[in-house]
Design a protein around this motif. Structure first.
Motif, PDB file in Angstrom:
ATOM      1  N   THR A  87       0.835  -1.211   0.000  1.00  0.00           N
ATOM      2  CA  THR A  87       0.000   0.000   0.000  1.00  0.00           C
ATOM      3  C   THR A  87       0.868   1.258   0.000  1.00  0.00           C
ATOM      4  O   THR A  87       0.350   2.362   0.116  1.00  0.00           O
ATOM      5  CB  THR A  87      -0.945   0.055   1.222  1.00  0.00           C
ATOM      6  OG1 THR A  87      -0.167   0.168   2.436  1.00  0.00           O
ATOM      7  CG2 THR A  87      -1.830  -1.174   1.296  1.00  0.00           C
ATOM      8  N   VAL A  94      -5.830   7.262  -0.203  1.00  0.00           N
ATOM      9  CA  VAL A  94      -6.104   6.130   0.677  1.00  0.00           C
ATOM     10  C   VAL A  94      -7.295   5.340   0.155  1.00  0.00           C
ATOM     11  O   VAL A  94      -7.303   4.102   0.190  1.00  0.00           O
ATOM     12  CB  VAL A  94      -6.369   6.621   2.110  1.00  0.00           C
ATOM     13  CG1 VAL A  94      -6.880   5.487   2.990  1.00  0.00           C
ATOM     14  CG2 VAL A  94      -5.106   7.217   2.709  1.00  0.00           C
ATOM     15  N   LEU A 144      -5.962   3.132   6.725  1.00  0.00           N
ATOM     16  CA  LEU A 144      -5.589   1.851   6.126  1.00  0.00           C
ATOM     17  C   LEU A 144      -5.713   0.717   7.136  1.00  0.00           C
ATOM     18  O   LEU A 144      -6.182  -0.384   6.804  1.00  0.00           O
ATOM     19  CB  LEU A 144      -4.160   1.925   5.588  1.00  0.00           C
ATOM     20  CG  LEU A 144      -3.981   2.751   4.316  1.00  0.00           C
ATOM     21  CD1 LEU A 144      -2.510   3.087   4.094  1.00  0.00           C
ATOM     22  CD2 LEU A 144      -4.547   2.019   3.101  1.00  0.00           C
TER      23      LEU A 144
END
Length: 296
Positions: A87, A94, A144
């Motif tokens: 990520t 996001v 996240l």
């Protein structure tokens, strides 16, 4: 962790920056990713870290590319390795990163644990090859992390400095981060912690002080220091990562023909250190993932 623990060998297949002009073995298409995953698993990898690309090699953060690569790898290796999505990125929302986690549902996803200067320095030219700020504020980390918790994805906490390890403690205290933890210490990036065995031991000692352990940790050595940092991690009881994202070269300076070459060397070093590579079931246990029927 101790020397008695089996070593989880992770393969970082491609990264998102380097291209075939630098290393011809870097995969672009889903079929090429699958072939590299097979080579890595055959040499002892039980954990596969993925950055997506388009079939022509450009970095991608699109759902279709992540899912196509994951499906191709799973079709090739089945449950022989844990699948891990990156990520980490610059300038990608996001929300977009969460979207490909929701669609691809990896068992593990990397979570960068702090902001930093991120650079590559050329000692020969006495200048920075590139230089940028890698922003990872707590607001993004928490967003996240909330998504990973909701989706049942285990975070892999990528820590580039001791302060990044320290940033785990408040997240555990506030109840946002379940324990035990799985962390990787990234060493060799200019702007991060210098890649020495002493510094690696400091990172591991700081992680051990966070409540909820014992925690699992490994090392990610960037560039030619990969092999010295793997040796240090093996001596300290940690796990290891190798692959074309991190380094193209074997210890003798020969360019790797595939990820399999790098993983084969990591496995050889593991055995030479008096330790043994983990099976995929042992890797899942170390990372506190559910075992899967038929895993070996």
């Amino acid at each position: 962790m101790s020397l008695d623990h089996p070593v989880v060998i992770c393969c970082s297949i491609s990264g998102s920056i380097a291209n075939r002009d630098q290393c011809p073995a870097i995969p672009y298409t889903p079929a090429e990713y699958a072939a590299e995953a097979r080579r890595a698993v055959d040499e002892g990898a039980v954990h596969i870290h993925i950055h997506a690309r388009t079939p022509t090699g450009e970095p991608s953060y699109e759902i279709d590319d992540f899912v196509a690569i994951r499906e191709a790898i799973v079709d090739e290796i089945g449950d022989a390795a844990i699948i891990n999505f990156s990520t980490g990125t610059i300038g990608v929302s996001v929300e977009k990163r969460i979207a490909y986690l929701e669609a691809g549902l990896p068992e593990v996803a990397a979570l960068n644990m702090g902001s930093m200067n991120y650079a590559k320095y050329s000692a020969r030219r006495r200048e920075f090859v590139f230089d940028f700020v890698f922003q990872n504020p707590f607001s993004e980390i928490l967003a996240l992390l909330e998504a990973m918790n909701r989706l049942g994805i285990k975070p892999e906490h990528e820590c580039f400095d001791v302060g990044h390890v320290g940033s785990l403690a408040p997240l555990v205290e506030m109840g946002a981060l379940p324990t035990p933890l799985h962390a990787d210490f990234v060493m060799g990036v200019t702007g991060g912690i210098p890649p020495t065995a002493r510094n690696l031991a400091v990172m591991a000692d700081n992680l051990a002080e966070i409540p909820g352990g014992p925690h699992h940790w490994g090392v990610i050595g960037i560039g030619r220091v990969q092999w010295t940092m793997l040796a240090a991690a093996l001596a300290l009881g940690g796990s290891v990562r190798a692959g074309l994202e991190d380094n193209f070269y074997l210890p003798d300076g020969t360019m790797a023909r595939s990820n399999g070459d790098l993983i084969a060397k990591a496995r050889e070093m593991t055995l030479d250190a008096g330790r043994r590579p983990a099976t995929v079931q042992e890797a899942r246990a170390a990372l506190h993932l559910p075992a899967r029927a038929g895993s070996v």
